[in-house]
Design a protein around this motif. Structure first.
Motif, PDB file in Angstrom:
ATOM      1  N   LYS A  62     -99.967 -17.518  12.653  1.00 51.69           N
ATOM      2  CA  LYS A  62     -99.321 -18.126  13.817  1.00 51.69           C
ATOM      3  C   LYS A  62     -99.050 -17.059  14.870  1.00 51.69           C
ATOM      4  N   GLN A  63     -98.715 -17.517  16.070  1.00 54.33           N
ATOM      5  CA  GLN A  63     -98.386 -16.604  17.168  1.00 54.33           C
ATOM      6  C   GLN A  63     -96.944 -16.133  16.982  1.00 54.33           C
ATOM      7  N   ASP A  64     -96.772 -14.946  16.435  1.00 52.02           N
ATOM      8  CA  ASP A  64     -95.439 -14.392  16.228  1.00 52.02           C
ATOM      9  C   ASP A  64     -95.530 -12.876  16.319  1.00 52.02           C
ATOM     10  N   GLU A  65     -94.496 -12.176  15.865  1.00 49.33           N
ATOM     11  CA  GLU A  65     -94.480 -10.708  15.977  1.00 49.33           C
ATOM     12  C   GLU A  65     -95.562 -10.027  15.154  1.00 49.33           C
ATOM     13  N   TRP A  66     -96.132 -10.726  14.173  1.00 51.02           N
ATOM     14  CA  TRP A  66     -97.180 -10.150  13.323  1.00 51.02           C
ATOM     15  C   TRP A  66     -98.590 -10.449  13.832  1.00 51.02           C
ATOM     16  N   TYR A  67     -98.700 -11.275  14.858  1.00 49.81           N
ATOM     17  CA  TYR A  67    -100.014 -11.743  15.306  1.00 49.81           C
ATOM     18  C   TYR A  67    -100.974 -10.589  15.616  1.00 49.81           C
ATOM     19  N   ASP A  68    -100.544  -9.632  16.438  1.00 47.71           N
ATOM     20  CA  ASP A  68    -101.438  -8.540  16.858  1.00 47.71           C
ATOM     21  C   ASP A  68    -101.895  -7.676  15.680  1.00 47.71           C
ATOM     22  N   VAL A  69    -100.964  -7.372  14.785  1.00 49.16           N
ATOM     23  CA  VAL A  69    -101.297  -6.548  13.619  1.00 49.16           C
ATOM     24  C   VAL A  69    -102.279  -7.288  12.706  1.00 49.16           C
ATOM     25  N   LEU A  70    -102.000  -8.571  12.451  1.00 49.25           N
ATOM     26  CA  LEU A  70    -102.883  -9.359  11.592  1.00 49.25           C
ATOM     27  C   LEU A  70    -104.253  -9.555  12.235  1.00 49.25           C
ATOM     28  N   TYR A  71    -104.268  -9.751  13.550  1.00 47.50           N
ATOM     29  CA  TYR A  71    -105.553  -9.931  14.246  1.00 47.50           C
ATOM     30  C   TYR A  71    -106.410  -8.676  14.100  1.00 47.50           C
TER      31      TYR A  71
END
Length: 198
Positions: free
Chosen positions: A173-182
């Motif tokens: 989902k779009q949250d604080e982890w989005y960029d790292v997971l992407y």
């Protein structure tokens, strides 16, 4: 696309392998409950990794049951359930369907056509639940097919498409982890493409 993320069993302690097995059995159970026996045919180790990764990151409350199944009727197995395992089950269906679609276009494999038929109804439901993810993954597959048809030798461009696919799958989902997971999904997808090409 599948088959490059597996557990290194000899390096795990027994309790760690049991935890891993609870995720694998949990994913199998989720596929059965949400998609029936047809869904269980898509079970793989790669998406078990996704379930473990997201569960470790978001730390949900797990529901744990111990039960027998058709594959292991003599022994009870611990099965874990949470929203991230259910998400991994959805992604398993999507990836399997799109891989079969790609295999049918490229090589006209009868096995792929059969699987497409078996999963068609479930894929319609996934297209309603994850329209943007599926659109992005399809575009990456089409771009890969185009580059391969042109006999491109640009490994960065080719592997980047696989990176896009995995990035879409890994981002819950779009949250604080989005960029790292992407970013993690992107690098993992590139690695998988290079290994597959090798």
């Amino acid at each position: 696309m599948f088959g490059y993320i597996v557990v290194n069993k000899p390096e795990l302690k027994i309790k760690d392998f049991d935890t891993y097995q609870s995720f694998y059995c949990g994913l199998c159970k989720a596929l059965h409950e949400d998609f029936g026996r047809r869904g269980q045919l898509t079970l793989n180790f790669d998406l078990t990794f996704l379930a473990i990764l997201l569960t470790a990151l978001y730390e949900p409350k797990d529901q744990i049951v111990t039960e027998r199944c058709v594959v292991h009727p003599l022994h009870c197995h611990v099965k874990r359930d949470n929203a991230y395992i259910r998400y991994a089950a959805d992604m398993t269906i999507i990836l399997t369907y799109l891989k079969c679609e790609d295999d049918w276009k490229d090589e006209h494999r009868l096995q792929a056509k059969t699987m497409l038929h078996l999963l068609k109804r479930h894929m319609r439901r996934m297209e309603q639940a994850y329209p943007d993810k599926i659109k992005s993954i399809r575009q990456a597959l089409e771009k890969t097919a185009q580059l391969e048809k042109e006999q491109s030798r640009d490994l960065d461009q080719l592997s980047a498409q696989s990176g896009i696919m995995m990035a879409e799958i890994v981002t819950y989902k779009q949250d604080e982890w989005y960029d790292v997971l992407y970013r993690l999904g992107d690098y993992l997808g590139r690695f998988i493409y290079i290994m597959d090409a090798y």
